[in-house]
Scaffold this active site. Structure first.
Site, short mmCIF file in Angstrom:
data_model
loop_
_atom_site.label_atom_id
_atom_site.label_comp_id
_atom_site.label_asym_id
_atom_site.label_seq_id
_atom_site.Cartn_x
_atom_site.Cartn_y
_atom_site.Cartn_z
N LYS A 181 -1.30 -6.89 -7.98
CA LYS A 181 -1.55 -8.19 -7.36
C LYS A 181 -3.00 -8.62 -7.64
CE LYS A 181 -2.39 -9.24 -3.01
NZ LYS A 181 -3.53 -10.19 -3.09
N HIS A 219 0.84 -1.21 0.00
CA HIS A 219 0.00 0.00 0.00
C HIS A 219 0.87 1.25 0.00
CE1 HIS A 219 -2.88 -2.88 2.08
NE2 HIS A 219 -3.59 -2.45 1.06
#
Ligand code: PAF
Length: 283
Positions: free
Chosen positions: A151, A37
Site C-alpha cells: 500500500k 498488518h
C-alpha cells in the site's frame, strides 16, 4: 508473546537466538493494527524462526503536527489482537527517547530521487523520517527479513534503496495490499473515517481499477485527465495527486515502453483524512 519496552533487553534476546542459528523477521508498524498488518505478520511467521513486531508512532515522519497528534494509538488493543491471532511473537514498543536518544531528529538521505516525488513532494521530510526510524530498527533488531505492505509502495522502494545504500544485510519483502470488502485499502487511518465516508472512499479503488483497464488502450495523458475529471465534482473526496510512474524508478511515465512495469498512484482527502492507494498496471 513477549513485550519489550526498551531496546537493550531485546538486543540481548536477539543475540541469544541468533547464536542458536535462528532467523529473525521484522514487521515494523506504527500500531493501530488491522488485517493488513496481520497478513505481514503471517508472512513473517512462515519464513522466520522469531518474528518481531515493532509498534512505534514515529514523530520524525509526520510533516503535520495535527496528523501526528491524531494518529490512532491503542497499544493494549494492538497487543490483544496480536495475542489472539498469533502466538510466539515479540513486540518492541519503545519510547521515542529509547529509540532516538535526546535528539528526535531525522538523518538526511539521498534515495536517488525516489524521495522527491508523490508522497515526498506533498509530505516534506517524510522519507527522511521513515529512513531514520527503519535504519534504527534494523540496527537494533538485525532482522534477516523485514516485511512492508505494498500500500505504501513508494516507502517499500525507499526501504529497498536504504538497504542497498547502507549495506544493512536485510532482505526486504513486499506484501500485497489488503482491502476492506468495499475495496478500500486497509489502513490505520480508515478508523478515523465516518462510516459514510468509509463507504464513499471505495471510489478510490474503483477509479484505480478503471485506470488499469484504460491503460491497455489509452495514453497516460488521457488517463490523467480522466481521473482529474472524475474527482472534480466529487462531493466528499478531494484528489491530491494521481500519477502513473515506473514501478522501480517511480519516475512519471513519459511514454509507455515495452518491458517496463508501471503503477498508478493516488492520494485523496476524505475531509481531513489523507488516504493513499496504488495499483500495478501490467498484470
Ligand atoms: O508504514 C509504516 O507504518 C511506517 O512508515 C513504518 C515503516 C513503521 C516506519 O515508521
Amino acid at each position: 508473546m513477549q513485550i519489550f519496552r526498551e531496546k537493550d533487553p531485546l538486543i540481548q534476546a536477539i543475540q541469544k537466538i541468533k547464536s542458536e542459528g535462528k532467523s529473525v523477521g521484522l514487521v515494523p508498524t506504527m500500531g493501530a493494527l488491522h488485517e493488513g498488518h496481520l497478513s505481514l505478520v503471517s508472512n513473517a511467521l512462515q519464513d522466520s524462526d522469531q518474528v518481531v513486531v515493532s509498534i512505534f508512532v514515529n514523530p520524525t515522519q509526520f510533516n503535520n503536527q495535527e496528523d501526528l497528534e491524531k494518529y490512532p494509538r491503542n497499544l493494549e488493543k494492538d497487543l490483544e489482537l496480536l495475542q489472539s491471532e498469533l502466538n510466539d511473537i515479540w513486540v518492541f514498543a519503545p519510547t521515542a527517547q529509547d529509540l532516538y536518544g535526546n535528539k528526535i531528529l531525522s538523518e538526511n538521505f539521498d534515495f536517488e530521487g525516489l524521495e522527491s516525488v508523490m508522497e515526498g513532494k506533498y509530505r516534506n521530510g517524510h522519507f527522511d523520517g521513515v529512513g531514520t526510524v527503519v535504519k534504527r530498527l534494523f540496527e537494533i533488531i538485525t532482522p534477516d527479513k523485514a516485511y512492508f505492505g505494498e500500500k505504501d509502495f513508494q516507502q517499500l522502494q525507499i526501504v529497498r534503496k536504504l538497504t542497498e545504500k547502507t549495506g544493512l544485510p536485510v532482505e526486504i519483502v513486499g506484501c500485497p495490499i489488503l482491502r476492506e470488502e468495499s475495496g478500500l485499502a486497509r489502513s490505520s487511518r480508515n478508523e478515523r473515517l465516518s462510516s459514510q465516508n468509509r463507504q464513499k472512499a471505495a471510489f478510490i479503488y474503483e477509479t484505480l481499477q478503471d485506470v488499469k483497464t484504460l491503460f491497455g488502450t489509452k495514453s497516460a495523458e488521457y488517463i490523467h485527465e480522466w481521473v482529474n475529471d472524475r474527482f472534480k465534482d466529487h462531493p466528499t473526496l478531494e484528489l491530491e495527486y494521481f500519477e502513473i510512474a515506473d514501478s522501480s524508478t517511480l519516475k512519471k511515465i513519459e511514454k509507455k515502453e515495452k518491458g517496463n512495469n508501471y503503477r498508478a498512484f493516488i492520494a485523496v482527502y476524505a475531509e481531513e483524512i489523507r488516504l493513499i492507494d496504488n495499483i500495478a498496471l501490467d498484470n
